[in-house]
Design a protein around this motif. Sequence first.
Motif, PDB file in Angstrom:
ATOM      1  N   LEU A 189       0.822  -1.211   0.000  1.00  0.00           N
ATOM      2  CA  LEU A 189       0.000   0.000   0.000  1.00  0.00           C
ATOM      3  C   LEU A 189       0.858   1.264   0.000  1.00  0.00           C
ATOM      4  N   ALA A 190       1.975   1.251   0.730  1.00  0.00           N
ATOM      5  CA  ALA A 190       2.842   2.436   0.796  1.00  0.00           C
ATOM      6  C   ALA A 190       3.376   2.800  -0.590  1.00  0.00           C
ATOM      7  N   ASP A 191       3.674   1.791  -1.421  1.00  0.00           N
ATOM      8  CA  ASP A 191       4.147   2.069  -2.780  1.00  0.00           C
ATOM      9  C   ASP A 191       3.026   2.645  -3.649  1.00  0.00           C
ATOM     10  N   LEU A 192       1.836   2.077  -3.508  1.00  0.00           N
ATOM     11  CA  LEU A 192       0.724   2.531  -4.341  1.00  0.00           C
ATOM     12  C   LEU A 192       0.284   3.945  -3.973  1.00  0.00           C
ATOM     13  N   ALA A 193       0.528   4.341  -2.733  1.00  0.00           N
ATOM     14  CA  ALA A 193       0.197   5.705  -2.313  1.00  0.00           C
ATOM     15  C   ALA A 193       1.023   6.737  -3.091  1.00  0.00           C
ATOM     16  N   ARG A 194       2.129   6.296  -3.691  1.00  0.00           N
ATOM     17  CA  ARG A 194       2.983   7.201  -4.481  1.00  0.00           C
ATOM     18  C   ARG A 194       2.735   7.056  -5.984  1.00  0.00           C
ATOM     19  N   THR A 195       1.730   6.236  -6.357  1.00  0.00           N
ATOM     20  CA  THR A 195       1.426   5.988  -7.785  1.00  0.00           C
ATOM     21  C   THR A 195       0.295   6.904  -8.223  1.00  0.00           C
ATOM     22  N   GLU A 196       0.649   8.009  -8.888  1.00  0.00           N
ATOM     23  CA  GLU A 196      -0.368   8.975  -9.306  1.00  0.00           C
ATOM     24  C   GLU A 196      -1.316   8.324 -10.313  1.00  0.00           C
ATOM     25  N   CYS A 197      -2.616   8.525 -10.106  1.00  0.00           N
ATOM     26  CA  CYS A 197      -3.586   8.022 -11.075  1.00  0.00           C
ATOM     27  C   CYS A 197      -4.773   8.968 -11.135  1.00  0.00           C
ATOM     28  N   GLY A 198      -5.626   8.732 -12.099  1.00  0.00           N
ATOM     29  CA  GLY A 198      -6.771   9.619 -12.321  1.00  0.00           C
ATOM     30  C   GLY A 198      -7.981   9.226 -11.492  1.00  0.00           C
TER      31      GLY A 198
END
Length: 204
Positions: A189-198
């Motif tokens: 989850l910590a990595d996905l929190a840095r994955t910009e998406c629309g």
Amino acid sequence: VGRIDIVSCGTGFPSDTAILALLEGADAVYGSRSLMALCPVPVKSTRTIGSGVRKAAEEAFALAREGKRIVVLASGDALYHGLGGTLAALRKPGDDLAYHPGITAFQALFCRLGLPWQDARLFSAHSGEALPARAIAEAPLSVAYAGSRYPAHAISQAVLKLHPASAGRAAVIAERLGSPEERLFSGPLADLARTECGPTSILL
């Protein structure tokens, strides 16, 4: 007697002959610009639904009460945070409504991942609702529709802020599922929190 058929288009346009016959026989078809563009049969009259969802629903009822046959196209399943709920709320005794089910983006995502989802808790932040970050963090398996205020990475950030121990929890972000621009990300989850998406995204 008029009637409104609400067709849930799932993650694509339904191709079964009964739905296509409904469209061909309709006096008017309501739907978003993108769904109208996918419609494979000629229709008599098209009405694009933009931001004025309630106004479009009221207009559809007015036509049906005059005896017209109306088809309303909805993305996903119309009865899950969709136009079907607006129509159900405006329905009066004597109105003839028929719902044709489709799959939600949730269902499509779990199928794509091969992941059973009978224990999942479903959340939505796509219509400006307050974000239930605590409930998302506490559910053993949670899946949330994102929106312009809370894209999927922003939901991830909100959950981490409230519950830092979730940092290593396995997560998936799906963006524009079923479209040519589809993107899938998986990881802690910590990595996905840095994955910009629309805004058209889901956090699982």
